[in-house]
Design an enzyme around this catalytic site. Structure first.
Site, PDB file in Angstrom:
ATOM      1  N   SER A 292       0.812  -1.218   0.000  1.00  0.00           N
ATOM      2  CA  SER A 292       0.000   0.000   0.000  1.00  0.00           C
ATOM      3  C   SER A 292       0.844   1.266   0.000  1.00  0.00           C
ATOM      4  CB  SER A 292      -0.930   0.002   1.213  1.00  0.00           C
ATOM      5  OG  SER A 292      -1.728  -1.154   1.239  1.00  0.00           O
TER       6      SER A 292
ATOM      7  N   HIS B 297       0.935   4.406   4.970  1.00  0.00           N
ATOM      8  CA  HIS B 297       0.361   5.103   3.818  1.00  0.00           C
ATOM      9  C   HIS B 297       0.904   6.523   3.712  1.00  0.00           C
ATOM     10  CE1 HIS B 297      -3.365   2.248   4.103  1.00  0.00           C
ATOM     11  NE2 HIS B 297      -2.281   1.651   3.640  1.00  0.00           N
TER      12      HIS B 297
END
Length: 313
Positions: A144, A195
């Protein structure tokens, strides 16, 4: 804990279906390689997740630096793999075609490691600022972070677009930030710092010094393709015609004979009149060559006389 193999599950089957819909021939080589690697390591992980996930405690305190390389390419479950690789499929197709495969592979490699480093720096800062040692134990795994960095690159190379974040139209300039917050609110178990690290690395490349540093490191390697470099229109033909030798264009003087634009126009008018049989054309029907036809030398005097007549009027 022993290494175990995973079976085919719903998320993996759906991912394979999506890839088949796009077609292997339409997926660039590096993007396809990343997909294959992640699927392979999901089906047959090198180590259990607890031994590949990245944390400050494991990587720094225990000196287990291999987690920087292993954690991005392992996933917690089939749906984690599905959503990450589906995002990689579309971002990879767009970015690899623009940046070329060698440079795109270089970006994936650097981002995978650098995002892990930035993630650990953020976690250390949280430990210091909040005086909470538990942040040093947080362990993240998955692709991610790299995808958030690629999202920043994609928005940078395609400005002015509107992205849909959970059904809401958001300007591409802010899409990654909105998605960062939205994912954390919907799925609190996801790694906010992981992230965020991806976004920061993407900004370091598009707005910071990272791109220049990568270019400098790759300068001595001949097969690297420099990104964002305008391609010469004729450069693509050299590979198809190896015997072709490039010749520099002739000078402007060679094409015009040293005449000014006004003199070129006047010569062209005279040539046209001469070819039609007016004003001193030949009477033996001789063929005129293509392009400018230069009259005999004595016509220069005629031209000067015509110019003087204009002032006499």
């Amino acid at each position: 804990m022993e290494r175990r193999q995973r079976g085919v599950s719903a998320g993996l089957l759906l991912l394979l279906y999506q890839i088949s819909q796009v077609g292997l021939q339409n997926i660039p080589s590096v993007t396809l390689g990343v997909l294959v690697l992640n699927i392979f390591l999901f089906l047959s992980p090198l180590k259990p997740l607890a031994e590949v996930c990245l944390s400050v405690h494991e990587a720094v305190h225990r000196k287990d630096w291999q987690r920087l390389l292993l954690s991005p390419f392992h996933h917690a479950d089939d749906w984690h793999l599905y959503y990450n690789m589906l995002s990689m499929l579309w971002k990879g197709i767009m970015l690899e075609r623009k940046l070329k495969s060698i440079w795109f592979a270089y970006i994936i490699t650097v981002f995978s490691v650098l995002i892990g480093v930035v993630y650990m720096v953020l976690e250390v800062l949280l430990v210091i600022i909040l005086d909470d040692p538990s942040y040093g134990m947080n362990c993240c795994v998955g692709f991610s972070g790299v995808l958030f960095a690629l999202k920043v690159l994609n928005n940078h190379y395609n400005p002015g677009r509107v992205s849909s974040v959970f059904g809401l139209p958001i300007s591409s300039n802010y899409a990654c930030w909105v998605e960062l917050v939205a994912i954390h609110l919907i799925s609190p178990g996801t790694s906010f710092a992981g992230h965020l690290s991806g976004i920061l690395v993407g900004l370091m490349y598009t707005m910071g010094p990272l791109k220049k540093i990568m270019r400098a490191c790759a300068a001595g390697i001949s097969f690297f393709t420099q990104p964002d470099r305008p391609r010469d229109y004729y450069s693509g033909y050299y590979g198809y015609y190896p015997d072709y030798q490039y010749r520099p264009p002739r000078s402007y003087f060679d094409y015009t004979g040293g005449l000014t634009e006004e003199e070129q126009l006047e010569r062209a008018v005279l040539n046209s009149l001469n070819e039609r049989g007016f004003g001193g054309g030949t009477h033996n029907n001789e063929q005129r060559p293509y392009g400018f036809w230069f009259p005999p030398e004595n016509s220069e005097e005629d031209m000067r006389r015509r110019r003087l007549r204009r002032f006499d009027r």
